[in-house]
Design a protein around this motif. Structure first.
Motif, PDB file in Angstrom:
ATOM      1  N   GLY A  83      50.247  45.674  30.731  1.00 34.14           N
ATOM      2  CA  GLY A  83      49.732  44.584  31.550  1.00 34.14           C
ATOM      3  C   GLY A  83      48.268  44.373  31.237  1.00 34.14           C
ATOM      4  N   ARG A 128      42.458  45.183  33.755  1.00 37.40           N
ATOM      5  CA  ARG A 128      41.710  44.518  34.813  1.00 37.40           C
ATOM      6  C   ARG A 128      40.376  45.183  35.143  1.00 37.40           C
ATOM      7  NH1 ARG A 128      44.908  40.897  37.406  1.00 37.40           N
ATOM      8  NH2 ARG A 128      43.668  41.023  39.308  1.00 37.40           N
ATOM      9  N   SER A 153      44.999  48.891  34.725  1.00 34.68           N
ATOM     10  CA  SER A 153      45.829  47.794  34.240  1.00 34.68           C
ATOM     11  C   SER A 153      46.769  47.232  35.301  1.00 34.68           C
ATOM     12  CB  SER A 153      46.656  48.283  33.037  1.00 34.68           C
ATOM     13  OG  SER A 153      47.610  47.333  32.633  1.00 34.68           O
ATOM     14  N   GLY A 154      47.204  46.015  35.026  1.00 33.46           N
ATOM     15  CA  GLY A 154      48.216  45.370  35.849  1.00 33.46           C
ATOM     16  C   GLY A 154      49.574  46.024  35.759  1.00 33.46           C
ATOM     17  N   ASP A 155      49.744  46.978  34.844  1.00 28.98           N
ATOM     18  CA  ASP A 155      51.019  47.697  34.765  1.00 28.98           C
ATOM     19  C   ASP A 155      51.074  48.876  35.731  1.00 28.98           C
ATOM     20  OD1 ASP A 155      49.438  49.659  33.601  1.00 28.98           O
ATOM     21  OD2 ASP A 155      50.308  49.495  31.598  1.00 28.98           O
ATOM     22  N   TYR A 195      54.990  45.220  43.729  1.00 32.03           N
ATOM     23  CA  TYR A 195      54.192  45.166  42.500  1.00 32.03           C
ATOM     24  C   TYR A 195      52.887  45.904  42.713  1.00 32.03           C
ATOM     25  CZ  TYR A 195      50.949  43.231  39.040  1.00 32.03           C
ATOM     26  OH  TYR A 195      49.997  43.087  38.058  1.00 32.03           O
ATOM     27  N   SER A 236      49.191  46.896  40.871  1.00 26.78           N
ATOM     28  CA  SER A 236      48.226  46.731  39.797  1.00 26.78           C
ATOM     29  C   SER A 236      47.015  47.591  40.116  1.00 26.78           C
ATOM     30  CB  SER A 236      47.808  45.269  39.691  1.00 26.78           C
ATOM     31  OG  SER A 236      46.715  45.104  38.817  1.00 26.78           O
ATOM     32  N   ASP A 270      43.363  47.631  39.932  1.00 33.16           N
ATOM     33  CA  ASP A 270      42.387  46.555  39.773  1.00 33.16           C
ATOM     34  C   ASP A 270      40.953  47.041  39.627  1.00 33.16           C
ATOM     35  OD1 ASP A 270      44.469  44.735  39.972  1.00 33.16           O
ATOM     36  OD2 ASP A 270      44.234  44.498  42.139  1.00 33.16           O
ATOM     37  N   SER A 321      43.895  50.130  43.869  1.00 33.32           N
ATOM     38  CA  SER A 321      45.119  49.403  43.542  1.00 33.32           C
ATOM     39  C   SER A 321      45.406  48.249  44.500  1.00 33.32           C
ATOM     40  CB  SER A 321      46.318  50.364  43.536  1.00 33.32           C
ATOM     41  OG  SER A 321      46.098  51.435  42.648  1.00 33.32           O
ATOM     42  N   SER A 322      46.318  47.383  44.065  1.00 30.91           N
ATOM     43  CA  SER A 322      46.708  46.220  44.855  1.00 30.91           C
ATOM     44  C   SER A 322      47.517  46.599  46.086  1.00 30.91           C
ATOM     45  CB  SER A 322      47.515  45.254  43.981  1.00 30.91           C
ATOM     46  OG  SER A 322      48.670  45.905  43.457  1.00 30.91           O
TER      47      SER A 322
END
Length: 234
Positions: A63, A66, A81-83, A110, A112, A114, A129-130
């Protein structure tokens, strides 16, 4: 997305170097000789600040990259990363040393990573993280050390205090928070930072009570089998 990364002098703002690579994150090395960028295509790249020549590429994320950071000695770099993973890489050679995986929270499909940061002494890595979790890890690899949780908000920025004893988080709920790191972690020598995770059910704990939290003060609740963290020197 940045169309370009510009490096400018602080005394007058004169542009020194321009890097054009579609970066979405950037950091400058401690010696100011290199710049690290993270891109939408999942790559991180190292550039010279004198002329903007590409030096190294770090490939392994699935991903967009970020967030990026340099270790205090500049020998390793950190990517988020977004992964849902963060990786520590050797600057020379571009090899991944270790990978940290953000823990799942039930209400999030999900995840990510960030935001990332190294501690001032280089012993710890911080990931935001998100899913609202900020997680503290041993920089050389190993199990999760400590979690700071913000319900319902993306952790968009993380940092350490200059003495490394406090964590600062910025989140999508428009707040910034300061969190103390467990003093035992700060006092443990680097060679004693390896963590053992003991599943609570294996030592007769089937539910977490207040007494359990005193007996097992660092408990990872974000795994299929909640566990107490035990380390040398405790």
């Amino acid at each position: 997305t940045f169309e370009r990364v510009e490096l400018r002098r602080t005394d007058g703002g004169r542009e020194v170097t321009t890097i054009t690579d579609g970066a979405i994150s950037a950091a400058i090395s401690p010696d100011a000789k290199t710049v690290l960028t993270g891109s939408q295509d999942g790559k991180a790249e190292l550039w010279s600040t004198e002329g903007g020549a590409a030096i190294a590429t770090f490939v392994g994320h699935k991903g967009q990259v970020r967030s990026v950071a340099f270790s205090p000695n500049g020998r390793t770099v950190l990517t988020g990363s977004g992964d849902g993973t963060a990786k520590v890489w050797r600057q020379e050679g571009g090899d991944a040393i270790t990978t940290f995986v953000a823990h799942q929270v039930e209400s999030y499909n999900y995840i990510s990573i960030d935001s990332v940061a190294f501690s001032p002494d280089g012993r710890f890595v911080l990931t935001g993280s998100s899913n609202g979790l900020t997680e503290l890890w041993p920089a050389e690899g190993g199990d999760l050390l400590e979690t700071f949780e913000i319900n319902g908000s993306d952790v968009t920025s993380v940092a350490f205090s200059p003495d490394g004893a406090t964590v600062l988080t910025g989140s999508s709920d428009k707040t910034a928070r300061l969190w103390p790191i467990d003093p035992v972690l700060l006092a443990a020598p680097a060679e004693q930072m390896r963590i053992a995770c003991i599943r609570l059910k294996d030592i007769g704990v089937t539910a977490l009570s207040e007494a359990d939290l005193v007996r097992f003060p660092i408990v990872d609740r974000h795994t299929p089998h909640p566990c107490a963290k035990i380390w040398a020197g405790r």
